[in-house]
Design a protein around this motif. Structure first.
Motif, mmCIF file in Angstrom:
data_model
loop_
_atom_site.group_PDB
_atom_site.id
_atom_site.type_symbol
_atom_site.label_atom_id
_atom_site.label_comp_id
_atom_site.label_asym_id
_atom_site.label_seq_id
_atom_site.Cartn_x
_atom_site.Cartn_y
_atom_site.Cartn_z
ATOM 1 N N LEU A 6 27.313 31.539 0.356
ATOM 2 C CA LEU A 6 28.626 32.142 0.181
ATOM 3 C C LEU A 6 29.690 31.051 0.262
ATOM 4 N N VAL A 7 30.540 30.991 -0.744
ATOM 5 C CA VAL A 7 31.590 29.971 -0.804
ATOM 6 C C VAL A 7 32.928 30.672 -1.025
ATOM 7 N N LYS A 8 33.914 30.313 -0.221
ATOM 8 C CA LYS A 8 35.236 30.915 -0.341
ATOM 9 C C LYS A 8 36.262 29.841 -0.670
ATOM 10 N N GLN A 9 37.140 30.159 -1.610
ATOM 11 C CA GLN A 9 38.250 29.252 -1.898
ATOM 12 C C GLN A 9 39.415 29.620 -0.978
ATOM 13 N N PRO A 64 39.772 35.355 -7.212
ATOM 14 C CA PRO A 64 40.427 35.386 -8.524
ATOM 15 C C PRO A 64 39.846 34.339 -9.462
ATOM 16 N N GLU A 65 40.344 34.344 -10.680
ATOM 17 C CA GLU A 65 39.815 33.441 -11.709
ATOM 18 C C GLU A 65 39.903 31.981 -11.285
ATOM 19 N N MET A 77 27.710 19.557 -6.054
ATOM 20 C CA MET A 77 26.963 19.063 -4.902
ATOM 21 C C MET A 77 25.458 19.215 -5.099
ATOM 22 N N GLY A 78 25.035 20.134 -6.016
ATOM 23 C CA GLY A 78 23.609 20.258 -6.277
ATOM 24 C C GLY A 78 23.041 21.641 -6.513
ATOM 25 N N PRO A 79 23.708 22.748 -6.124
ATOM 26 C CA PRO A 79 23.149 24.078 -6.405
ATOM 27 C C PRO A 79 22.869 24.286 -7.883
ATOM 28 N N ASP A 80 22.010 25.279 -8.182
ATOM 29 C CA ASP A 80 21.526 25.470 -9.545
ATOM 30 C C ASP A 80 22.409 26.366 -10.404
ATOM 31 N N SER A 81 23.038 27.369 -9.799
ATOM 32 C CA SER A 81 23.843 28.317 -10.564
ATOM 33 C C SER A 81 24.831 29.004 -9.626
ATOM 34 N N ALA A 82 25.636 29.886 -10.211
ATOM 35 C CA ALA A 82 26.639 30.574 -9.394
ATOM 36 C C ALA A 82 26.898 31.969 -9.928
ATOM 37 N N VAL A 83 27.398 32.824 -9.043
ATOM 38 C CA VAL A 83 27.856 34.164 -9.396
ATOM 39 C C VAL A 83 29.286 34.290 -8.895
ATOM 40 N N HIS A 84 30.199 34.672 -9.782
ATOM 41 C CA HIS A 84 31.611 34.805 -9.448
ATOM 42 C C HIS A 84 32.019 36.264 -9.613
#
Length: 259
Positions: A6-9, A64-65, A77-84
């Motif tokens: 989980l990543v938060k801006q 948001p966008e 940094m290295g992760p393979d994919s993302a879900v937004h």
């Protein structure tokens, strides 16, 4: 093994942060937005687990966008994919509503391990890992300073004020980490270029089966009703010692109920 991070801006904690005057939410439009610092340690730990066990690392963000900027930084940094997960109806959501959205997205990804920072620098409530674990019906290993993976068993050293506690649970589970767990890697030029081509799936509330009435201001269980700037620091009291300095000091401490 599939790991979701989980990543938060959030607004940069090193700069001035403000709330909007119209609805008392965090003013992200005028801020220098970055990845929540603690989440970088979660990304690093997920990558280290991946290096040991194989599998894939998926970044998950709700925002948001413009949060896409932080997604690409995380992917570098290295992760393979993302879900937004992005939907205008999310504006004004409380932690309870946000946890519902995150849990729904995680259920679609079906990971073995969910990792996140122990807290975010804009909210600092430290409840999201517990809420997500409760919604998913899985264990929450929170406040980790170390993580060990042995087959399907996870063991952490949970950091406490007095030392640490050793806690174990079977996967799937949620693990939140402190900044004592590792040292995040810097994205390389190759990683930055590769991040531009990594897949990012965009989902709305409708894709997750969540009605808009469950989120935003309408679905919030708590709201900020008023806010004001921190008052400027006042000058301190200067005590001139004319033989009774000690008495004056004690009198001042007593007036502040410190003695």
């Amino acid at each position: 093994m599939k790991i979701v991070v989980l990543v938060k801006q959030v607004p940069d904690s090193g700069a001035e942060r403000n709330l909007r005057s119209d609805d008392n939410t965090v003013d992200r439009g005028s801020a220098n937005n970055v990845i929540n610092e603690m989440d970088e340690y979660a990304i690093e730990e997920a990558l280290q687990v991946q290096e040991q066990t194989g599998g894939e690392v998926v970044v998950l963000t709700v925002g948001p966008e413009r949060a896409g900027e932080s997604i690409r930084k995380a992917l570098s940094m290295g992760p393979d994919s993302a879900v937004h997960v992005t939907d205008e109806a999310m504006h004004g959501s409380c932690a309870v509503a946000t946890s519902k959205v995150l849990a729904a997205a995680i259920s679609q990804i079906k990971p073995d391990l969910i990792m996140c920072g122990a807290e975010s620098t804009d909210g600092r409530v430290q409840v999201m890992p517990h809420m997500i674990a409760e919604r998913l019906g899985i264990a929450a290993l929170t406040g980790a300073r170390t993580l060990t993976v042995d087959g399907s068993t996870l063991t952490i050293e949970r950091q406490t004020e007095d030392g640490y506690a050793v806690v174990s649970a079977a996967m799937p589970a949620v693990v939140s980490v402190w900044d004592t767990i590792n040292e995040p890697r810097y994205p390389s030029f190759k990683g930055i270029m590769a991040a531009k081509k990594k897949p990012v799936a965009t989902k709305s509330l409708a894709d997750l089966g969540i009605p808009t009435s469950d989120v935003g201001f309408d679905g919030a269980t708590s709201t900020v009703v008023e806010h004001s700037k921190r008052p400027p620091r006042q000058a301190g009291n200067k005590i001139t010692d004319s033989g009774d300095g000690g008495v004056k000091l004690v009198e001042f401490l007593a007036s502040e109920k410190l003695v």
